[in-house]
Design a protein around this motif. Structure first.
Motif, short mmCIF file in Angstrom:
data_model
loop_
_atom_site.label_atom_id
_atom_site.label_comp_id
_atom_site.label_asym_id
_atom_site.label_seq_id
_atom_site.Cartn_x
_atom_site.Cartn_y
_atom_site.Cartn_z
N LEU A 280 -75.34 -37.68 28.00
CA LEU A 280 -74.84 -36.56 27.69
C LEU A 280 -73.40 -36.15 27.75
O LEU A 280 -72.54 -36.23 26.50
CB LEU A 280 -75.43 -34.85 28.35
N ARG A 284 -70.89 -36.82 24.63
CA ARG A 284 -69.52 -36.36 24.33
C ARG A 284 -67.92 -36.51 25.01
O ARG A 284 -66.68 -35.91 23.97
CB ARG A 284 -69.58 -34.50 25.96
N LEU A 371 -78.06 -28.85 28.18
CA LEU A 371 -77.89 -29.01 26.72
C LEU A 371 -76.72 -27.42 26.09
O LEU A 371 -76.30 -28.32 25.15
CB LEU A 371 -79.00 -28.60 26.19
N PRO A 374 -73.28 -29.63 27.71
CA PRO A 374 -72.89 -30.67 28.57
C PRO A 374 -71.59 -30.93 29.62
O PRO A 374 -70.72 -30.37 28.99
CB PRO A 374 -72.23 -31.45 26.90
#
Length: 443
Positions: A280, A284, A371, A374
């Protein structure tokens, strides 16, 4: 049409932007945010490191008084005077050499001397013997797991890659003092740990400023790491590998991050939460393709390492790697610190079920937080991973206080590396733009 949406995502790797001075962005560890002024002045006083050394000396001195484990007693006997002398150096020596001398004497008395002496005597915690035996078994039987474990030391709760640290003992034996020390798995635990933290520092330090040696020496000599390294150290490689994986992901090194994550995921299954956190972070900062490359690399290499043992040793893996650490086997793990999960499990089957239920709920809560928010930096990613691991260690039916070294280092070391703690020098400010008057003259 020009989008007006603003992004709080740091610039891509290679940028000179220094965004780590806002460690609270994307991180819920608000109490570690940088506080100029008061905190910097406080940590700059000699009395603060001296007080830390005094606390460490008191902690080490407690082991000969309350512990009945010879290895820990010996560590406390050698570490306590070393910490006390380090505190004296902090107060009396010139400032330019005081902290280096204090770190050196603490490192010598709390790590090097007890480690070498215990290695020469062949004394260590049982997990060191388990790792070294697993390498011997792998070379002679093709599997690192005993087929029918009877006592606690027959169980091998580690995944196959942990066997690598036992190979020096299998190759060198223990016929002479050099082989006793060089083949000891603790030496290779420590070298992996230190190497990973040094590379992590190199990746996160702005413009390569500063040296990692003093910070690394102080961290290694602390009771948090020193005791673990001297008597066992099996969790140290996992700590270093997780820190390095987050640093590589923050710098956009997708394939190297995937390889490091694969190593972590094949050492202990408790490292598996590091994979989604790092992925993640890559997604991101750098988009879907680097995240996909890291994921495929980590999953492919991990599968290649573990799958042969799953196909041939499924029963041993299930019993020794999964059920044994969770306290579901007839022989219970010796990890027994009075953490909440352990206390609940002590009330019988109902308490054990409650402990596992809370563990699952805690893991789900951290996953939802991941979630929803992030990470956008290595610091924030390590914070989230530390939060998840803390929940796991606190609520697991079997655990010990030593496991908390992993989340503690995850919180501290990336901040030290990025210069986001108040006793590090703040990077130079950009020059103020000139002020232009109505007459066009710049001031």
């Amino acid at each position: 049409m020009v989008s007006t949406r603003t992004s709080d995502v740091p610039e891509r790797a290679g940028s000179t932007r220094f965004d780590v001075w806002e460690p609270g962005r994307g991180s819920w560890w608000w109490f570690l945010r940088y506080r100029p002024g008061r905190a910097g002045r406080l940590l700059g006083r000699r009395s603060v490191p001296a007080l830390g050394c005094a606390v460490a000396a008191g902690w080490a001195e407690a082991f000969p008084l309350v512990s009945d484990i010879p290895n820990q007693v010996f560590w406390g006997t050698t570490a306590a005077p070393a910490y006390a002398l380090a505190g004296l150096f902090c107060l009396t020596l010139p400032r330019r050499i005081a902290y280096r001398a204090a770190a050196a004497v603490a490192l010598l008395g709390a790590v090097l001397v007890p480690l070498v002496v215990l290695a020469l005597r062949g004394l260590h915690q049982s997990e060191v013997m388990v790792v070294e035996r697993s390498a011997h078994l792998l070379l002679h039987t093709g599997t690192p797991y005993l087929p029918d474990p009877v006592v606690v030391t027959d169980y091998n709760p580690y995944l196959p890659a942990m066997t690598l640290f036992g190979l020096p003992r299998a190759a060198l034996g223990s016929s002479n003092p050099v082989a006793l020390v060089a083949g000891d798995a603790r030496i290779w635990f420590a070298l992996t740990f230190l190497s990973c933290l040094l590379v992590c520092w190199r990746l996160l330090r702005p413009s390569g400023e500063g040296s990692a040696l003093l910070s690394l020496a102080a961290l290694t000599a602390s009771p948090l790491i020193g005791l673990t390294l001297a008597v066992g150290g099996v969790d140290l490689p996992l700590i270093g590998v997780c820190c390095l994986a987050m640093a590589l992901a923050a710098r956009g090194r997708a394939v190297p991050a995937g390889l490091v994550l694969a190593l972590a995921c094949t050492l202990k299954w408790t490292a598996w939460p590091a994979l989604p956190v790092a992925v993640l972070l890559l997604w991101r900062l750098y988009g879907r393709r680097p995240a996909a490359r890291a994921t495929l690399t980590a999953v492919a290499v991990s599968t290649a390492v573990i799958l042969p043992f799953v196909l041939t040793q499924a029963q041993a893996l299930r019993e020794q790697v999964v059920r044994f650490p969770l306290g579901l086997t007839a022989v219970h793990t010796p990890a027994g610190s009075p953490l909440p999960g352990k206390i609940l499990a002590g009330f019988g089957p109902i308490g054990h079920t409650i402990s596992l239920t809370l563990l699952c709920l805690g893991g789900l809560a951290v996953a939802l937080w991941l979630l929803a928010y992030p990470p956008t930096s290595a610091v924030a990613a390590c914070d989230l991973l530390a939060a998840g691991l803390t929940v796991a260690f606190m609520l697991a039916p079997a655990g010990r206080f030593g496991y908390l070294a992993l989340p503690t280092v995850l919180v501290l070391w990336p901040r030290l590396a990025a210069g986001a703690l108040p006793f590090h020098r703040r990077p130079p400010r950009s020059p103020r733009p000139p002020v232009t008057t109505l007459t066009g003259i710049q001031l």
